[in-house]
Design a protein around this motif. Structure first.
Motif, PDB file in Angstrom:
ATOM      1  N   LEU A  70      33.541  75.897  75.662  1.00  0.00           N
ATOM      2  CA  LEU A  70      34.653  76.304  74.811  1.00  0.00           C
ATOM      3  C   LEU A  70      34.816  77.819  74.753  1.00  0.00           C
ATOM      4  N   THR A  71      34.238  78.494  75.714  1.00  0.00           N
ATOM      5  CA  THR A  71      34.359  79.951  75.786  1.00  0.00           C
ATOM      6  C   THR A  71      35.567  80.304  76.652  1.00  0.00           C
ATOM      7  N   ASP A  72      36.372  81.247  76.183  1.00  0.00           N
ATOM      8  CA  ASP A  72      37.535  81.698  76.956  1.00  0.00           C
ATOM      9  C   ASP A  72      37.042  82.408  78.216  1.00  0.00           C
ATOM     10  N   PRO A  73      37.496  81.970  79.407  1.00  0.00           N
ATOM     11  CA  PRO A  73      37.005  82.582  80.635  1.00  0.00           C
ATOM     12  C   PRO A  73      37.484  84.023  80.824  1.00  0.00           C
ATOM     13  N   VAL A  74      38.555  84.434  80.131  1.00  0.00           N
ATOM     14  CA  VAL A  74      39.087  85.781  80.305  1.00  0.00           C
ATOM     15  C   VAL A  74      38.272  86.807  79.529  1.00  0.00           C
ATOM     16  N   ASP A  75      38.093  86.604  78.221  1.00  0.00           N
ATOM     17  CA  ASP A  75      37.397  87.611  77.416  1.00  0.00           C
ATOM     18  C   ASP A  75      36.032  87.154  76.897  1.00  0.00           C
ATOM     19  N   GLY A  76      35.623  85.928  77.208  1.00  0.00           N
ATOM     20  CA  GLY A  76      34.303  85.444  76.796  1.00  0.00           C
ATOM     21  C   GLY A  76      34.198  85.067  75.336  1.00  0.00           C
ATOM     22  N   ALA A  77      35.315  85.093  74.599  1.00  0.00           N
ATOM     23  CA  ALA A  77      35.281  84.766  73.175  1.00  0.00           C
ATOM     24  C   ALA A  77      35.304  83.251  72.974  1.00  0.00           C
ATOM     25  N   LYS A  78      34.636  82.846  71.919  1.00  0.00           N
ATOM     26  CA  LYS A  78      34.676  81.434  71.548  1.00  0.00           C
ATOM     27  C   LYS A  78      36.034  81.137  70.926  1.00  0.00           C
ATOM     28  N   ARG A  79      36.616  80.041  71.282  1.00  0.00           N
ATOM     29  CA  ARG A  79      37.920  79.660  70.754  1.00  0.00           C
ATOM     30  C   ARG A  79      37.774  78.452  69.820  1.00  0.00           C
ATOM     31  N   THR A  80      38.646  78.348  68.862  1.00  0.00           N
ATOM     32  CA  THR A  80      38.636  77.197  67.962  1.00  0.00           C
ATOM     33  C   THR A  80      39.086  75.968  68.734  1.00  0.00           C
ATOM     34  N   TRP A  81      38.723  74.838  68.236  1.00  0.00           N
ATOM     35  CA  TRP A  81      39.103  73.596  68.887  1.00  0.00           C
ATOM     36  C   TRP A  81      39.478  72.562  67.849  1.00  0.00           C
ATOM     37  N   GLU A  82      40.263  71.611  68.253  1.00  0.00           N
ATOM     38  CA  GLU A  82      40.650  70.481  67.407  1.00  0.00           C
ATOM     39  C   GLU A  82      40.598  69.218  68.247  1.00  0.00           C
ATOM     40  N   ILE A  83      40.125  68.165  67.654  1.00  0.00           N
ATOM     41  CA  ILE A  83      40.120  66.852  68.297  1.00  0.00           C
ATOM     42  C   ILE A  83      40.707  65.877  67.297  1.00  0.00           C
ATOM     43  N   GLU A  84      41.674  65.107  67.725  1.00  0.00           N
ATOM     44  CA  GLU A  84      42.274  64.105  66.856  1.00  0.00           C
ATOM     45  C   GLU A  84      42.253  62.775  67.597  1.00  0.00           C
ATOM     46  N   LEU A  85      41.746  61.755  66.932  1.00  0.00           N
ATOM     47  CA  LEU A  85      41.630  60.432  67.520  1.00  0.00           C
ATOM     48  C   LEU A  85      42.306  59.439  66.585  1.00  0.00           C
ATOM     49  N   GLU A  86      43.274  58.701  67.108  1.00  0.00           N
ATOM     50  CA  GLU A  86      43.943  57.664  66.317  1.00  0.00           C
ATOM     51  C   GLU A  86      43.443  56.310  66.793  1.00  0.00           C
ATOM     52  N   LEU A  87      42.923  55.545  65.854  1.00  0.00           N
ATOM     53  CA  LEU A  87      42.361  54.230  66.150  1.00  0.00           C
ATOM     54  C   LEU A  87      43.276  53.136  65.627  1.00  0.00           C
ATOM     55  N   PRO A  88      43.098  51.917  66.118  1.00  0.00           N
ATOM     56  CA  PRO A  88      43.895  50.810  65.597  1.00  0.00           C
ATOM     57  C   PRO A  88      43.725  50.671  64.084  1.00  0.00           C
ATOM     58  N   GLY A  89      44.729  50.169  63.433  1.00  0.00           N
ATOM     59  CA  GLY A  89      44.668  49.967  61.986  1.00  0.00           C
ATOM     60  C   GLY A  89      44.975  51.227  61.211  1.00  0.00           C
ATOM     61  N   GLY A  90      45.489  52.253  61.881  1.00  0.00           N
ATOM     62  CA  GLY A  90      45.867  53.471  61.184  1.00  0.00           C
ATOM     63  C   GLY A  90      44.733  54.428  60.889  1.00  0.00           C
ATOM     64  N   VAL A  91      43.535  54.166  61.414  1.00  0.00           N
ATOM     65  CA  VAL A  91      42.400  55.049  61.167  1.00  0.00           C
ATOM     66  C   VAL A  91      42.551  56.289  62.043  1.00  0.00           C
ATOM     67  N   GLN A  92      42.333  57.455  61.448  1.00  0.00           N
ATOM     68  CA  GLN A  92      42.437  58.716  62.184  1.00  0.00           C
ATOM     69  C   GLN A  92      41.157  59.516  61.983  1.00  0.00           C
ATOM     70  N   LEU A  93      40.686  60.113  63.064  1.00  0.00           N
ATOM     71  CA  LEU A  93      39.527  60.988  63.016  1.00  0.00           C
ATOM     72  C   LEU A  93      39.976  62.357  63.484  1.00  0.00           C
ATOM     73  N   ARG A  94      39.782  63.355  62.639  1.00  0.00           N
ATOM     74  CA  ARG A  94      40.161  64.724  62.979  1.00  0.00           C
ATOM     75  C   ARG A  94      38.937  65.619  62.870  1.00  0.00           C
ATOM     76  N   MET A  95      38.730  66.447  63.902  1.00  0.00           N
ATOM     77  CA  MET A  95      37.601  67.372  63.911  1.00  0.00           C
ATOM     78  C   MET A  95      38.138  68.755  64.255  1.00  0.00           C
ATOM     79  N   ARG A  96      37.723  69.743  63.535  1.00  0.00           N
ATOM     80  CA  ARG A  96      38.143  71.115  63.792  1.00  0.00           C
ATOM     81  C   ARG A  96      36.919  72.024  63.737  1.00  0.00           C
ATOM     82  N   ALA A  97      36.881  72.994  64.608  1.00  0.00           N
ATOM     83  CA  ALA A  97      35.771  73.948  64.597  1.00  0.00           C
ATOM     84  C   ALA A  97      35.902  74.833  63.369  1.00  0.00           C
ATOM     85  N   ALA A  98      34.806  75.241  62.802  1.00  0.00           N
ATOM     86  CA  ALA A  98      34.822  76.093  61.607  1.00  0.00           C
ATOM     87  C   ALA A  98      34.988  77.536  61.975  1.00  0.00           C
TER      88      ALA A  98
END
Length: 98
Positions: A70-98
């Motif tokens: 997750l390191t930017d190849p240009v400047d070597g800085a760590k970048r924030t990330w988000e992951i969102e997963l939608e499951l059957p039945g309306g369940v959602q999982l969201r993850m974000r870097a702090a």
């Protein structure tokens, strides 16, 4: 003549019984007779448990997972990330870097 008493067992207990059957290598009839288990009940649970095992996803081992840089190849800085997963039945999982 006395009627045999019914024994209620959990799925975990039936898994253990089926594993004992596999380990002992007896025929189903001989195993049930030796352990005083109703043959029909044993066959039904063995079938039910085999269907549950087929429905499970295969185990993931460390070789199945690849690291993500997750390191930017240009400047070597760590970048924030988000992951969102939608499951059957309306369940959602969201993850974000702090």
């Amino acid at each position: 003549m006395t009627t045999p008493q019914r024994i209620r067992r959990s799925a975990a207990q039936w898994r253990e019984i089926v594993q004992q059957f596999i380990d002992r290598g007896l025929s189903a009839t001989a195993f049930c007779k030796h352990n005083e288990i109703a043959y029909g009940t044993f066959v039904r649970w063995r079938h039910k448990l085999s269907l549950q095992e087929e429905a499970l996803p295969p185990d993931k081992t460390s070789a199945d997972w690849l690291p993500i840089d997750l390191t930017d190849p240009v400047d070597g800085a760590k970048r924030t990330w988000e992951i969102e997963l939608e499951l059957p039945g309306g369940v959602q999982l969201r993850m974000r870097a702090a």
